[in-house]
Write a protein that holds these residues in place. Structure first.
Motif, PDB file in Angstrom:
ATOM      1  N   GLY A 235       0.824  -1.205   0.000  1.00  0.00           N
ATOM      2  CA  GLY A 235       0.000   0.000   0.000  1.00  0.00           C
ATOM      3  C   GLY A 235       0.856   1.251   0.000  1.00  0.00           C
ATOM      4  N   CYS A 236       1.950   1.227   0.782  1.00  0.00           N
ATOM      5  CA  CYS A 236       2.864   2.383   0.824  1.00  0.00           C
ATOM      6  C   CYS A 236       3.492   2.604  -0.548  1.00  0.00           C
ATOM      7  N   ALA A 237       3.937   1.511  -1.180  1.00  0.00           N
ATOM      8  CA  ALA A 237       4.576   1.625  -2.496  1.00  0.00           C
ATOM      9  C   ALA A 237       3.600   2.188  -3.523  1.00  0.00           C
ATOM     10  N   ASN A 238       2.363   1.674  -3.523  1.00  0.00           N
ATOM     11  CA  ASN A 238       1.380   2.149  -4.497  1.00  0.00           C
ATOM     12  C   ASN A 238       0.990   3.602  -4.249  1.00  0.00           C
ATOM     13  N   LEU A 259       7.472   7.404   1.034  1.00  0.00           N
ATOM     14  CA  LEU A 259       6.643   6.191   1.010  1.00  0.00           C
ATOM     15  C   LEU A 259       7.399   4.996   0.438  1.00  0.00           C
ATOM     16  N   TYR A 260       8.198   5.236  -0.610  1.00  0.00           N
ATOM     17  CA  TYR A 260       9.005   4.143  -1.157  1.00  0.00           C
ATOM     18  C   TYR A 260      10.009   3.655  -0.116  1.00  0.00           C
ATOM     19  N   ARG A 261      10.562   4.608   0.642  1.00  0.00           N
ATOM     20  CA  ARG A 261      11.525   4.238   1.697  1.00  0.00           C
ATOM     21  C   ARG A 261      10.840   3.362   2.743  1.00  0.00           C
ATOM     22  N   GLN A 262       9.631   3.781   3.129  1.00  0.00           N
ATOM     23  CA  GLN A 262       8.883   3.012   4.130  1.00  0.00           C
ATOM     24  C   GLN A 262       8.588   1.604   3.613  1.00  0.00           C
ATOM     25  N   ALA A 263       8.173   1.512   2.364  1.00  0.00           N
ATOM     26  CA  ALA A 263       7.884   0.203   1.764  1.00  0.00           C
ATOM     27  C   ALA A 263       9.142  -0.653   1.702  1.00  0.00           C
ATOM     28  N   CYS A 264      10.236  -0.048   1.298  1.00  0.00           N
ATOM     29  CA  CYS A 264      11.505  -0.766   1.169  1.00  0.00           C
ATOM     30  C   CYS A 264      11.960  -1.291   2.532  1.00  0.00           C
ATOM     31  N   ASP A 266      10.138  -2.064   4.906  1.00  0.00           N
ATOM     32  CA  ASP A 266       9.227  -3.135   5.318  1.00  0.00           C
ATOM     33  C   ASP A 266       9.319  -4.328   4.363  1.00  0.00           C
ATOM     34  N   GLU A 267      10.442  -4.374   3.616  1.00  0.00           N
ATOM     35  CA  GLU A 267      10.782  -5.515   2.755  1.00  0.00           C
ATOM     36  C   GLU A 267       9.871  -5.663   1.547  1.00  0.00           C
ATOM     37  N   GLU A 268       9.290  -4.561   1.079  1.00  0.00           N
ATOM     38  CA  GLU A 268       8.569  -4.557  -0.196  1.00  0.00           C
ATOM     39  C   GLU A 268       9.567  -4.145  -1.264  1.00  0.00           C
ATOM     40  N   ALA A 269      10.057  -5.130  -2.023  1.00  0.00           N
ATOM     41  CA  ALA A 269      11.168  -4.892  -2.944  1.00  0.00           C
ATOM     42  C   ALA A 269      10.859  -3.832  -3.989  1.00  0.00           C
ATOM     43  N   ILE A 270       9.593  -3.725  -4.409  1.00  0.00           N
ATOM     44  CA  ILE A 270       9.268  -2.744  -5.430  1.00  0.00           C
ATOM     45  C   ILE A 270       9.467  -1.325  -4.896  1.00  0.00           C
ATOM     46  N   GLY A 271       9.301  -1.154  -3.583  1.00  0.00           N
ATOM     47  CA  GLY A 271       9.587   0.141  -2.975  1.00  0.00           C
ATOM     48  C   GLY A 271      11.057   0.486  -3.111  1.00  0.00           C
ATOM     49  N   CYS A 272      11.922  -0.520  -2.934  1.00  0.00           N
ATOM     50  CA  CYS A 272      13.369  -0.306  -3.087  1.00  0.00           C
ATOM     51  C   CYS A 272      13.702   0.075  -4.526  1.00  0.00           C
ATOM     52  N   VAL A 273      13.070  -0.607  -5.485  1.00  0.00           N
ATOM     53  CA  VAL A 273      13.316  -0.314  -6.903  1.00  0.00           C
ATOM     54  C   VAL A 273      12.929   1.130  -7.221  1.00  0.00           C
ATOM     55  N   ASN A 274      11.727   1.526  -6.803  1.00  0.00           N
ATOM     56  CA  ASN A 274      11.258   2.866  -7.131  1.00  0.00           C
ATOM     57  C   ASN A 274      12.061   3.947  -6.418  1.00  0.00           C
ATOM     58  N   LEU A 275      12.467   3.670  -5.188  1.00  0.00           N
ATOM     59  CA  LEU A 275      13.324   4.620  -4.477  1.00  0.00           C
ATOM     60  C   LEU A 275      14.678   4.708  -5.181  1.00  0.00           C
ATOM     61  N   GLY A 276      15.167   3.577  -5.674  1.00  0.00           N
ATOM     62  CA  GLY A 276      16.413   3.571  -6.440  1.00  0.00           C
ATOM     63  C   GLY A 276      16.322   4.431  -7.679  1.00  0.00           C
ATOM     64  N   LEU A 277      15.174   4.351  -8.368  1.00  0.00           N
ATOM     65  CA  LEU A 277      14.960   5.179  -9.557  1.00  0.00           C
ATOM     66  C   LEU A 277      15.032   6.660  -9.203  1.00  0.00           C
ATOM     67  N   MET A 278      14.476   7.028  -8.062  1.00  0.00           N
ATOM     68  CA  MET A 278      14.475   8.436  -7.654  1.00  0.00           C
ATOM     69  C   MET A 278      15.889   8.910  -7.326  1.00  0.00           C
ATOM     70  N   TYR A 279      16.663   8.058  -6.660  1.00  0.00           N
ATOM     71  CA  TYR A 279      18.052   8.427  -6.379  1.00  0.00           C
ATOM     72  C   TYR A 279      18.878   8.451  -7.666  1.00  0.00           C
ATOM     73  N   GLY A 280      18.586   7.545  -8.581  1.00  0.00           N
ATOM     74  CA  GLY A 280      19.325   7.506  -9.840  1.00  0.00           C
ATOM     75  C   GLY A 280      19.088   8.735 -10.690  1.00  0.00           C
TER      76      GLY A 280
END
Length: 602
Positions: A235-238, A259-264, A266-280
């Motif tokens: 839910g956080c990732a979405n 929100l992506y950080r929070q999802a990441c 909490d071990e929601e991998a898609i949150g990590c991916v999207n947060l990575g995109l933002m840092y990239g």
């Protein structure tokens, strides 16, 4: 920035539970007496020895968890078996869990299904739910989606909100039951209202996509927020995606990152991916390629194929890490094998170009086909190119057309552009300039600068559409601003000749220079002509010769002839008849009659 959006979740309930009561439970919980796990174990043992199946089941839980006794998984399994044989549905369920995990007993999928069936028939909702999952994935039984539906319905009606979520998913996907999005939404709503966060996520998806309910991005965002606050990382990732895109909420990139950080976390991998995109990309946070790499790595290790694909791209481009094409290949392969269409596509590019791996056009074609079949439109477009050129596959222009059409229908600008070219030239289809124009327009609207440029040519020449020089200029400008060197060159011609705009030789020179620097041979040739004739710029034969050389090397045969003439006459270069003849021959062999005439004359 490509942010991964929402994905439907199916929840799984697998847990150990006890069903004892009275004094046993009082000692176990410390309700009314001092908590005493050792005393509870003694009471469970007495109950079990007296024939209480629930006592045996609870004693098994104690041995499994090490509550009041040392952990003994084999003993726990024996006690669950005794409880199950004595009629305890919980004992059957817990023994099934041990067989599924291979804990205290050897894993046995067939035995698992038998035990969950026994638990379900004994009235244990969790047994029905897990048996439904087993029929869904065909583990220990033949896959039977219709049976899964029955079991999820039984679990849902028995009070399992997870059963309702899973039943909703079956209705949404049309698996084992006729597709009914409205019924799916009902079930998700029921689960959500009863506190199941996954139901809120899935209902949010329905509102986001307008499936089974009227599209309502604001309602979707509310549901994602509710799920996120209830601890559902998805839910956080979405919700992060909604804040990033400004759908249902005001755009807030900082909030999206949070929100992506929070999802990441909490071990929601898609949150990590999207947060990575933002840092990239430095969007919503300060650019930090090294941090992006960490996040992609974390997501990849957690099984998120998109994380592996994005990490591969970082290694391919040397972004935040030393370029390592071989490592990129390894990561793209991992992503592809985990079901990522973009991973397969990128791996295909590496095989086609021979980067990080030995060039293998046939393997590239296979990977493009896999990406195409998995919904990656660029894979279809690239496979079409392979069929058009006969690289890695036999030439098949009809197949190329079919693939370009598939790519175009799925939103690929290059697919639309290439299909337009096939209609323009009558390759694999009957020539149809009007259809070509439609496809160039579609490609242009999808962001293809080449599509805009070719559409401009159609308007300039009246191919498939009425002549409109003003429209042509507008399209050339759009193409040039979008990075099309040929668009800049064509716009330069318009300014040089006054086609659709007032003559402006200085602007023409500027555009030819931009085109030439962007790799357009015709741009270099036209710029050479301007320098040779002193139009829009001071005459400079030496510079003209240099530009003709560049254009000739880029395949512009007229430039070869002009450069040959300069060598023959010593204009801007030292006279060199042999070099002149060589250039005329090159033009002649390239199909330019003037080259042959000049060569014959020499």
């Amino acid at each position: 920035m490509t942010i991964i959006g929402s994905t439907t979740l199916v929840a799984v309930l697998l847990s150990v539970s006890g069903e004892s009561s009275n004094l046993d439970k009082v000692h176990k919980s410390g309700s009314g007496v001092e908590e005493d796990t050792i005393q509870a174990v003694e009471l469970f043992r007495q109950a079990c020895e007296s024939g209480s199946a629930s006592g045996c089941s609870d004693l098994g839980v104690s041995y499994q968890a090490g509550n009041g006794v040392e952990v003994d998984l084999g003993k726990a399994a024996d006690l669950y078996r005794q409880a199950c044989e004595g009629g305890s549905a919980t004992g059957c369920f817990n023994l099934g869990w041990m067989y599924r995990k291979g804990i205290g007993v050897e894993a046995d999928p067939v035995r698992v299904s038998e035990l969950y069936r026994q638990a379900c028939e004994g009235g244990m909702v969790a047994g029905c739910l897990n048996l439904g999952l087993i029929y869904g994935n065909g583990s220990g039984v033949e896959s039977d989606p219709a049976r899964s539906v029955e079991l999820y319905r039984q679990a849902c009606e028995g009070g399992s909100v997870t059963g309702c979520v899973n039943l909703g998913w079956m209705y949404e996907s049309g698996s084992g039951v006729e597709l009914d999005s409205a019924r799916a939404a009902e079930l998700y709503r029921h689960a959500c209202e009863d506190g199941e966060a996954k139901g809120c996520v899935n209902l949010g998806l329905m509102y986001e996509n307008g499936s089974g309910v009227e599209a309502d991005p604001a309602r979707a965002a509310e549901l994602y927020r509710q799920a996120c606050e209830d601890g559902q990382a998805k839910g956080c990732a979405n919700l992060g995606v909604m804040y990033g895109d400004g759908r249902g909420v005001e755009v807030d990139l900082g909030k999206a990152a949070e929100l992506y950080r929070q999802a990441c976390e909490d071990e929601e991998a898609i949150g990590c991916v999207n947060l990575g995109l933002m840092y990239g990309k430095g969007i919503g946070v300060e650019s930090d390629p090294a941090r992006a790499i960490e996040l992609y790595h974390q997501a990849c290790e957690d099984g998120q194929a998109k994380g592996c694909a994005n990490l591969g791209r970082m290694y391919e481009n040397g972004d935040g890490v030393e370029a390592d094409p071989a490592r990129a290949v390894e990561l793209y392969r991992q992503a592809c094998e985990s079901g990522s269409a973009i991973g397969c596509f990128n791996l295909g590019l590496m095989y086609e170009d021979g980067r990080g791996v030995e060039a293998d056009p046939a393997r590239a074609a296979e990977l493009y086909r896999q990406a195409c079949e998995d919904g990656q439109a660029k894979g279809c477009a690239n496979l079409g190119v392979m069929y058009g050129d006969g690289r890695g596959v036999e030439v098949d222009l009809g197949k190329a057309v079919e693939l370009y059409r598939q790519a175009c229908e799925n939103g690929s600008a290059i697919g639309c552009f290439n299909l337009g070219m096939m209609y323009k030239n009558g390759n694999g289809v009957e020539a149809d300039p009007a259809r070509a124009v439609e496809l160039y327009r579609q490609a242009c609207e999808l962001g293809s600068a080449s599509g805009c440029s070719s559409l401009g040519v159609s308007y300039q020449l009246g191919n498939g559409v009425g002549v409109d020089l003003g429209k042509a200029v507008e399209l050339y400008r759009q193409a040039c601003e979008g990075g099309s060197a040929s668009g800049c060159s064509s716009l330069g011609v318009s300014y040089q000749l006054g086609n659709g705009v007032e003559v402006d030789l200085g602007r023409a020179v500027e555009l030819y220079r931009q085109a030439c620097e962007g790799g357009s041979a015709i741009g270099c040739f036209n710029l050479g002509l301007m320098y040779k004739n002193g139009r829009g710029v001071e005459a400079d034969p030496a510079r003209a010769a240099e530009l003709y050389r560049q254009a000739c090397e880029g395949g512009q045969t007229r430039a070869c002839v002009n450069l040959g003439w300069m060598y023959e006459n010593g204009d801007g270069v030292e006279a060199d008849s042999a070099r002149a003849a060589e250039l005329y021959r090159q033009a002649c062999e390239g199909g330019l009659t003037n080259g042959c005439v000049y060569l014959w004359r020499m």
